[in-house]
Design a protein around this motif. Structure first.
Motif, short mmCIF file in Angstrom:
data_model
loop_
_atom_site.label_atom_id
_atom_site.label_comp_id
_atom_site.label_asym_id
_atom_site.label_seq_id
_atom_site.Cartn_x
_atom_site.Cartn_y
_atom_site.Cartn_z
N THR A 264 0.84 -1.20 0.00
CA THR A 264 0.00 0.00 0.00
C THR A 264 0.88 1.26 0.00
O THR A 264 0.57 2.23 -0.69
N ALA A 265 2.00 1.23 0.74
CA ALA A 265 2.90 2.39 0.76
C ALA A 265 3.57 2.57 -0.61
O ALA A 265 3.69 3.70 -1.10
N LEU B 274 -0.72 5.72 7.69
CA LEU B 274 -2.01 5.63 7.00
C LEU B 274 -2.98 6.56 7.71
O LEU B 274 -3.10 6.53 8.94
N LEU C 14 -9.16 5.45 5.63
CA LEU C 14 -9.61 4.26 4.91
C LEU C 14 -11.10 4.41 4.70
O LEU C 14 -11.87 4.51 5.66
N ASN D 191 -14.57 3.11 2.68
CA ASN D 191 -15.25 2.08 1.91
C ASN D 191 -16.22 2.72 0.92
O ASN D 191 -16.99 3.61 1.30
N VAL E 45 -12.09 0.13 -1.96
CA VAL E 45 -11.64 0.68 -0.68
C VAL E 45 -10.55 1.69 -1.01
O VAL E 45 -9.58 1.35 -1.70
N MET F 145 -7.64 4.37 0.32
CA MET F 145 -6.77 4.66 1.47
C MET F 145 -5.82 5.79 1.12
O MET F 145 -5.27 5.83 0.02
N TYR G 231 -2.41 8.05 2.65
CA TYR G 231 -1.33 8.24 3.61
C TYR G 231 -1.05 9.74 3.76
O TYR G 231 -0.99 10.46 2.75
N LEU H 99 -6.01 7.58 12.55
CA LEU H 99 -6.63 6.91 11.41
C LEU H 99 -8.12 7.21 11.38
O LEU H 99 -8.80 7.12 12.41
N THR I 51 -11.68 6.09 9.58
CA THR I 51 -12.38 5.14 8.71
C THR I 51 -13.79 5.68 8.48
O THR I 51 -14.40 6.27 9.37
N ASP J 95 -17.47 5.27 5.70
CA ASP J 95 -18.16 4.61 4.59
C ASP J 95 -18.87 5.65 3.74
O ASP J 95 -19.64 6.46 4.25
N MET K 94 -8.13 -8.11 -0.83
CA MET K 94 -8.14 -7.89 0.62
C MET K 94 -8.66 -9.12 1.37
O MET K 94 -9.66 -9.70 0.97
N MET L 8 -12.51 -10.38 1.20
CA MET L 8 -13.59 -9.39 1.15
C MET L 8 -14.37 -9.57 -0.15
O MET L 8 -13.80 -9.84 -1.20
N THR M 199 -18.48 -3.58 3.05
CA THR M 199 -17.40 -2.75 3.58
C THR M 199 -16.40 -3.66 4.30
O THR M 199 -16.68 -4.84 4.55
N THR M 200 -15.25 -3.09 4.65
CA THR M 200 -14.26 -3.87 5.39
C THR M 200 -14.86 -4.36 6.72
O THR M 200 -14.60 -5.50 7.13
N ASN N 6 0.72 -5.92 4.55
CA ASN N 6 0.91 -6.17 3.13
C ASN N 6 1.61 -7.50 2.91
O ASN N 6 2.61 -7.79 3.57
N VAL O 59 -3.61 -7.82 0.77
CA VAL O 59 -3.51 -6.95 1.95
C VAL O 59 -4.46 -7.54 2.99
O VAL O 59 -5.64 -7.77 2.70
N LEU P 176 -3.27 1.60 15.42
CA LEU P 176 -3.18 0.88 14.14
C LEU P 176 -1.74 0.43 13.90
O LEU P 176 -0.81 1.21 14.07
N THR Q 13 0.79 -1.15 11.03
CA THR Q 13 0.99 -1.53 9.63
C THR Q 13 2.32 -2.25 9.53
O THR Q 13 3.28 -1.93 10.23
#
Lengths: 191, 191
Positions: A82-83, A103, A106, A108, A115, A117, A119, A177, A179, A181, B39, B76, B81-82, B108, B115, B177, B179
């Motif tokens: 992802t990075a 991150l 995130l 949805n 999804v 995301m 950074y 972070l 999140t 929807d 995912m 997923m 959604t997640t 990752n 992911v 979180l 990562t």
């Protein structure tokens, strides 16, 4: 999907044994073709000047949302993290070198199977330049951001989260972070 | 991928115009078949008792890693959604009802185009039961966890992050979180 990508036989949309949802299944070779959500990864490139944060946005040269502004972002590719994806998209779309932080958001977007995301990032110099998918690339303070010309709801929401967190810093807050929807489109025709 | 899923013509692996990496392209209908990472979403179902955290693990009834222990998790699906995915997989694999908390880990696994994400969760009751993809489902304290029989590196790493954060709580720490990039497999044969 109409044909099996392994044997070219027509596929059927059926619920396979031991499954609970319809999949594209090949009656000839038995292949089950799963379809899953994709990740769109980007960055929030920040340039601090005179005590103010400026964010690097790209004006889209491609559909969807041609001419609208976005954070640098795009579909994550196989064989990258992802990075990696955030760094690559920022280089490709904005010609920008960044230092990536944690991150930040995130989001949805279930109705389009995505999804997103983003950074948080520090822009390392001002030698950015529009890539082939951008018409122009420009720094914006919070008050300068063209809020009614933002390409995607996930970008607008991420920018709102960013400036709210940044405003909280002086009261002891911090970046965290977020999140979220997205359940309806910013403009119905685009999703 | 050998054939176009739209027209059944054989595809070629070539770099399309305005692109920079090989894609499966159909010379007949022009379709470009992108392949992107998937995912895998799960939960860390926690049951607190006598001041100790017990984690619900599932012993896998399917390959890969049949017979090994995992947190409830899986691919997923479109239209969810997640968080939906974490709840669904926990119900399907462990028959468990949970209250979902924040996203806890994002790992990752670039070499398998995945992911993995895990949400911290509270197990709501003890009426869990193995689903069709699990041989058994069981609560483990930190010292009871079968560390050498964990199915996937992302699960082992997430459990380590969890117990480290939990231990930090008594010194004013908190859950955050995490990562992390998995660059080699726990057992080479499995990835």
């Amino acid at each position: 999907m109409k044909y099996c990508s392994e044997c070219a036989h027509p596929v059927s949309l059926i619920v396979p044994p031991d499954d609970n949802r319809p999949r594209y299944v090949c009656a000839n070779c038995g292949a089950i073709h799963y379809q899953n959500p994709k990740m769109v990864i980007g960055s929030i490139p920040v340039w601090e000047q005179d005590g103010e944060a400026r964010i690097l946005l790209c004006r889209r040269a491609i559909e969807p949302r041609h001419g609208y502004w976005t954070l640098p972002a795009g579909f994550m590719e196989n064989n990258e993290t992802t990075a990696d994806a955030a760094l690559r998209e920022t280089a490709e779309e904005a010609g920008a070198r960044i230092e990536l932080h944690e991150l930040f958001s995130l989001l949805n977007v279930a109705h389009v199977h995505q999804v997103h995301m983003f950074y948080r990032a520090t822009l390392l110099d001002l030698n950015y330049a529009a890539g082939t998918e951008s018409l122009e690339v420009k720094l914006f303070t919070e008050s300068e951001i063209p809020w009614d010309q933002i390409a995607f709801p996930t970008v607008g929401q991420t920018l709102k989260f960013f400036f709210a967190d940044r405003a909280s810093l002086k009261n002891g807050g911090s970046y965290g972070l977020h999140t979220h929807d997205i359940t309806t489109s910013m403009r119905q025709r685009d999703y």
